[in-house]
Design a protein around this motif. Structure first.
Motif, PDB file in Angstrom:
ATOM      1  N   THR A  60       0.748  -1.160  -0.009  1.00 47.76           N
ATOM      2  CA  THR A  60       0.145  -0.037   0.080  1.00 47.76           C
ATOM      3  C   THR A  60       1.001   1.248  -0.149  1.00 47.76           C
ATOM      4  OG1 THR A  60      -1.682  -1.020   1.212  1.00 47.76           O
ATOM      5  CG2 THR A  60      -1.823   1.183   1.180  1.00 47.76           C
ATOM      6  N   THR A 118      -7.010   1.482  -7.594  1.00 48.98           N
ATOM      7  CA  THR A 118      -6.564   2.501  -6.496  1.00 48.98           C
ATOM      8  C   THR A 118      -7.699   3.624  -6.595  1.00 48.98           C
ATOM      9  OG1 THR A 118      -4.839   2.953  -7.724  1.00 48.98           O
ATOM     10  CG2 THR A 118      -4.362   1.602  -5.887  1.00 48.98           C
ATOM     11  N   TRP A 164      -6.914  -2.324   6.883  1.00 42.72           N
ATOM     12  CA  TRP A 164      -7.003  -1.172   6.065  1.00 42.72           C
ATOM     13  C   TRP A 164      -6.312  -0.137   6.874  1.00 42.72           C
ATOM     14  CZ3 TRP A 164      -8.577   0.309   0.951  1.00 42.72           C
ATOM     15  CH2 TRP A 164      -8.991  -0.961   0.271  1.00 42.72           C
ATOM     16  N   ALA A 169      -2.620  -0.696   7.109  1.00 39.14           N
ATOM     17  CA  ALA A 169      -1.979  -0.228   5.397  1.00 39.14           C
ATOM     18  C   ALA A 169      -1.865   1.196   5.518  1.00 39.14           C
ATOM     19  CB  ALA A 169      -3.128  -0.898   4.510  1.00 39.14           C
ATOM     20  N   TYR A 170      -2.671   1.994   5.877  1.00 36.79           N
ATOM     21  CA  TYR A 170      -2.714   3.272   5.598  1.00 36.79           C
ATOM     22  C   TYR A 170      -1.675   4.043   6.528  1.00 36.79           C
ATOM     23  CZ  TYR A 170      -5.583   3.627   1.714  1.00 36.79           C
ATOM     24  OH  TYR A 170      -5.973   3.431   0.156  1.00 36.79           O
ATOM     25  N   ARG A 220       2.159   3.405   5.394  1.00 36.56           N
ATOM     26  CA  ARG A 220       2.440   3.475   4.176  1.00 36.56           C
ATOM     27  C   ARG A 220       3.517   4.549   4.168  1.00 36.56           C
ATOM     28  NH1 ARG A 220      -2.405   6.317   1.018  1.00 36.56           N
ATOM     29  NH2 ARG A 220      -0.893   6.406  -0.645  1.00 36.56           N
TER      30      ARG A 220
END
Lengths: 126, 144
Positions: free
Chosen positions: A48, B79, B137, B140-141, B144
């Motif tokens: 990501t 995306t 999620w 993941a963010y 990053r």
């Protein structure tokens, strides 16, 4: 008049003539899918926000490539077994059922082949 | 030949029509919807969703193999906000099917069929899968 005994007919074979192997491989591929799903989720988290070049570099890593190949094979196999049961449960027309069962094999093999070929192409130079 | 002949006998006709209209397994319409049943159905539904979701995974891999231009096009689709929404849905379905699969392994040992435990497992899989999807999620963010 057959000389086969009822026990011999029953051994390893139910009415579908395929014994318990469907159930067994559903479980085997299911067990394998647990670590492979975690691998896929962790890979997704890792990728990501990376640049396209960064993603390609990660996919070229041999351990990532081997993990992805294993994931594609195991998932495709598990998918084939699962969708087969759905078709057998809901599709009762003879021709529709066999068309569905064949299409299911075709789709699962397609997923496995395209997945494996793509990962190998990325690894060996794309 | 044990089957009765379909003569003018009303009772025979009635029995035969009941036989022919007997619902095939699994006949969902006659049961009151229950939580354990809904979660069981969700296992099959998420499995079917993931079956077609595999197309997205393989499409993305094929795009990466095809070259940088096509990869950035496909990666752009996936995306976009719609692509991310679809991917979040697949994450949810994947985790739901994973938890459901673990539940089946527990059941394979013969355990977990008792009344309160059955309901606890159903509620757990209903609530844990969206929660874990959000956690995945969020991680993941955040990293990053």
């Amino acid at each position: 008049m057959s000389l086969r005994t009822p026990l011999n007919d029953a051994k390893n074979h139910g009415s579908a003539h395929s014994g318990t192997m469907h159930f067994w491989f559903q479980r085997v591929t299911g067990i394998a899918s647990v670590p492979l799903t975690l691998f896929l989720i962790i890979l997704g988290i890792y990728l990501t926000g990376q640049s396209n070049e960064g993603i390609m570099a990660t996919l070229k890593n041999p351990f990532v490539a081997l993990g992805l190949i294993a994931t594609v094979i195991v998932f495709a196999w598990h998918m084939k077994l699962g969708m087969q049961v759905i078709i057998e449960d809901y599709v009762h027309g003879k021709w529709a059922k066999y068309a569905g069962l064949l299409a299911n094999i075709g789709f699962s093999v397609f997923i496995a082949l395209v997945g494996i070929f793509s990962i190998l192409k990325i690894s060996f130079g794309a | 030949m044990l089957a009765p002949k379909p003569e003018s006998n009303n009772e025979t006709v009635k029995i035969m029509s009941i036989h022919s209209e007997r619902p095939l397994s699994p006949h969902l319409m006659i049961y009151k919807p229950m939580l354990t049943m809904m979660i069981s159905m969700m296992h099959r539904i998420t499995g079917a969703i993931l079956y077609f979701g595999a197309l997205f995974l393989v499409w993305w891999l094929a795009a990466a193999a095809a070259g940088p231009e096509y990869f950035s096009l496909v990666h752009g689709y996936l995306t976009s906000w719609l692509g991310l929404l679809v991917l979040f849905g697949f994450t949810w379905a994947l985790i739901h099917h994973l938890i459901g699969g673990l539940k089946h392994f527990l059941w394979d040992t013969g355990a977990g069929f008792e009344r309160p435990m059955l309901e606890i497992l159903a509620i757990f899989s209903a609530l844990s899968s969206p929660a874990l999807a959000v956690v995945v999620w969020a991680i993941a963010y955040l990293v990053r």
